[in-house]
Scaffold this active site. Structure first.
Site, short mmCIF file in Angstrom:
data_model
loop_
_atom_site.label_atom_id
_atom_site.label_comp_id
_atom_site.label_asym_id
_atom_site.label_seq_id
_atom_site.Cartn_x
_atom_site.Cartn_y
_atom_site.Cartn_z
N THR A 7 0.81 -1.22 0.00
CA THR A 7 0.00 0.00 0.00
C THR A 7 0.84 1.27 0.00
O THR A 7 0.48 2.27 -0.62
CB THR A 7 -0.91 0.01 1.26
OG1 THR A 7 -1.80 -1.08 1.15
CG2 THR A 7 -1.70 1.29 1.39
N ASP A 51 1.56 -6.71 -4.62
CA ASP A 51 0.72 -6.67 -3.43
C ASP A 51 1.24 -7.83 -2.62
O ASP A 51 1.45 -8.93 -3.16
CB ASP A 51 -0.74 -6.89 -3.86
CG ASP A 51 -1.72 -6.80 -2.69
OD1 ASP A 51 -1.51 -7.52 -1.69
OD2 ASP A 51 -2.68 -6.04 -2.78
N SER A 52 1.46 -7.66 -1.32
CA SER A 52 2.14 -8.72 -0.58
C SER A 52 1.30 -9.98 -0.43
O SER A 52 1.79 -11.01 0.02
CB SER A 52 2.63 -8.22 0.78
OG SER A 52 1.58 -8.18 1.72
N THR A 69 1.50 -4.87 4.10
CA THR A 69 1.29 -5.32 5.48
C THR A 69 0.69 -6.72 5.57
O THR A 69 0.84 -7.39 6.57
CB THR A 69 0.36 -4.34 6.23
OG1 THR A 69 -0.89 -4.27 5.54
CG2 THR A 69 0.97 -2.97 6.35
N ASP A 70 -0.04 -7.14 4.52
CA ASP A 70 -0.79 -8.39 4.64
C ASP A 70 0.08 -9.59 5.01
O ASP A 70 -0.33 -10.43 5.80
CB ASP A 70 -1.56 -8.68 3.34
CG ASP A 70 -2.75 -7.74 3.17
OD1 ASP A 70 -3.15 -7.10 4.16
OD2 ASP A 70 -3.28 -7.65 2.04
N THR A 78 2.55 -9.99 14.54
CA THR A 78 1.37 -10.47 13.81
C THR A 78 0.53 -9.26 13.41
O THR A 78 0.51 -8.26 14.13
CB THR A 78 0.62 -11.49 14.70
OG1 THR A 78 -0.30 -12.20 13.92
CG2 THR A 78 -0.10 -10.87 15.88
N THR A 96 -1.24 -22.03 19.73
CA THR A 96 -2.52 -21.54 20.25
C THR A 96 -3.19 -20.53 19.31
O THR A 96 -2.51 -19.73 18.65
CB THR A 96 -2.38 -20.91 21.66
OG1 THR A 96 -3.66 -20.41 22.06
CG2 THR A 96 -1.37 -19.78 21.71
N GLN A 97 -4.52 -20.57 19.28
CA GLN A 97 -5.29 -19.58 18.51
C GLN A 97 -5.31 -18.23 19.23
O GLN A 97 -5.68 -17.22 18.65
CB GLN A 97 -6.74 -20.04 18.36
CG GLN A 97 -6.91 -21.26 17.47
CD GLN A 97 -8.35 -21.76 17.43
OE1 GLN A 97 -9.28 -21.06 17.80
NE2 GLN A 97 -8.52 -22.99 16.96
N CYS A 98 -4.95 -18.24 20.52
CA CYS A 98 -4.98 -16.98 21.29
C CYS A 98 -3.89 -16.04 20.81
O CYS A 98 -2.83 -16.48 20.37
CB CYS A 98 -4.74 -17.24 22.77
SG CYS A 98 -6.06 -18.15 23.54
N1 ASP Z 1 -2.68 -5.64 0.24
C1 ASP Z 1 -1.62 -4.76 0.67
C2 ASP Z 1 -0.34 -5.57 0.70
O1 ASP Z 1 -0.15 -6.33 1.59
C3 ASP Z 1 -1.94 -4.20 2.01
C4 ASP Z 1 -0.90 -3.30 2.60
O2 ASP Z 1 0.17 -3.06 2.11
O3 ASP Z 1 -1.20 -2.74 3.66
O4 ASP Z 1 0.46 -5.43 -0.19
#
Ligand code: ASP
Length: 345
Positions: free
Chosen positions: A15, A59-60, A91-92, A168, A280-282
């Site tokens: 992004t 896009d990641s 970020t993904d 995470t 763990t899912q937590c």
């Molecule tokens: N879909 C974008 C990515 O991971 C989201 C981002 O960058 O925040 O490339």
């Protein structure tokens, strides 16, 4: 006079450098190789910055292990020329990539800081500028002995520097997109950048050459336990012939259903030699299979504890260890060891 630090800025997409497509309105990566012109603030540091742009920009969500291999190879090739590296990344999957690089880069003595943004850099309220500028400052920072301040793979986001393999993504729309629930922040950016020195890993030797480990075995599945899960689904995932390891995402401190059919399938997969890891899912806390009968049953059926590892980090650790060795018993043993600060041990 001290020589100015130098940083390589590696732009991979995400992004931070996206622009709205005028036709369908979606965000798409664009060639943002003129980063330094877009962010004139970077020119105010006494840091030499070079930019490397990936081709194609992605896009990641499209990140693949081959992308990590290209990234570590690039860092290795340029390692001696820079004091630190900043990776601009979506970020993904940033937590997956940062985890993967933490295992693939051995004897790391320089910072590799992943960052990105929730809003593109061209938008007035973007978080991208602050994330980028602080990441460069951290990548260039040295201690009083002249050693890099943070010789680790990290994520910098919304004023916090987090260990990459502890991070995470927790929010799709807040600026604070990442958390490191099991480990303290390594630094915090306020008026000054405050480093949490006791939390930062130091290399055993500053002189060992960087080694990259590019072999990855991706035969891993993830099974998320939930009420109503069926024997067919569990069998397909745990006993699939293409799967060498399964991360079982359990409830709380490592519990799953105690039904006989479930434990039978787990035992069957384990007797076939599969590596089964309990995570763990937590969001925080650790797996402790001695606490409840349901956890104990999993342990008896051959499941190993992931303790407080994140799913992203467990996946990366498995890819890496299985790439290094064909011996599943060796992999299981190493899973319980703290290799790069990814578990509390
Ligand atoms: N879909 C974008 C990515 O991971 C989201 C981002 O960058 O925040 O490339």
């Amino acid at each position: 006079m001290k020589e100015a630090s130098s940083v390589l800025l590696i732009y991979t997409g995400g992004t931070i450098g996206m622009r709205q497509d005028p036709v369908d309105g979606t965000l798409k990566p664009f060639d943002f190789s003129q980063i330094l012109a877009e962010v004139p603030e970077l020119g105010k540091f006494a840091v030499k910055i070079d930019v490397h742009t990936f081709d194609p920009l992605i896009d990641s969500s499209d990140v693949e292990p081959s992308f990590w291999q290209s990234l570590v190879t690039l860092i290795k090739d340029r390692y001696d020329r820079y004091d630190g590296f900043v990776v601009l990344h979506g970020t993904d999957t940033m937590a997956y990539s940062a985890s993967a690089l933490s295992f693939m880069l051995e004897n790391l003595t320089k910072p590799v800081i992943f960052t990105g943004s929730q809003l593109p850099i061209g938008i007035p309220r973007t978080d991208g500028k602050e994330n980028l500028v602080s990441s460069v400052e951290i990548a260039a920072a040295r201690d009083e002995d002249g050693h890099p301040m943070v010789p680790e793979v990290c994520i910098f986001f919304d004023s916090k520097l987090l260990r990459g393999n502890r991070s995470t993504k927790v929010s799709s729309d807040e600026f604070r997109a990442f958390r490191s629930p099991g480990y303290p922040s390594l630094a915090e950016a306020g008026i000054n950048i405050k480093y949490n020195r006791q939390a930062i890993l130091r290399p055993l030797s500053w002189d060992s050459p960087l080694k990259v480990s590019t072999a990855l075995d991706t035969r891993v599945s993830i099974l998320k336990i939930h009420p109503g899960i069926t024997p067919q689904v569990v069998r397909n995932i745990l006993c699939g012939s293409e799967t060498r390891a399964v991360i079982i995402e359990t409830y709380g401190s490592g519990n799953a259903l105690s039904k006989e059919w479930f434990l039978d399938i787990v035992s069957e997969a384990s007797s076939k030699g599969k590596i089964l890891v309990n995570v763990t899912q937590c969001l925080s806390g650790t797996v402790n299979m001695d606490l409840y009968a349901t956890g104990k049953a999993l342990q008896k059926a051959g499941v190993v504890s992931g303790t407080d590892i994140t799913t992203e980090s467990a996946l990366a650790k498995l890819f890496h260890l299985m790439g290094v060795s064909e011996d599943n018993e060796w992999v299981k043993k190493r899973l319980g060891e703290n290799l790069k600060g990814e578990i509390s041990k």
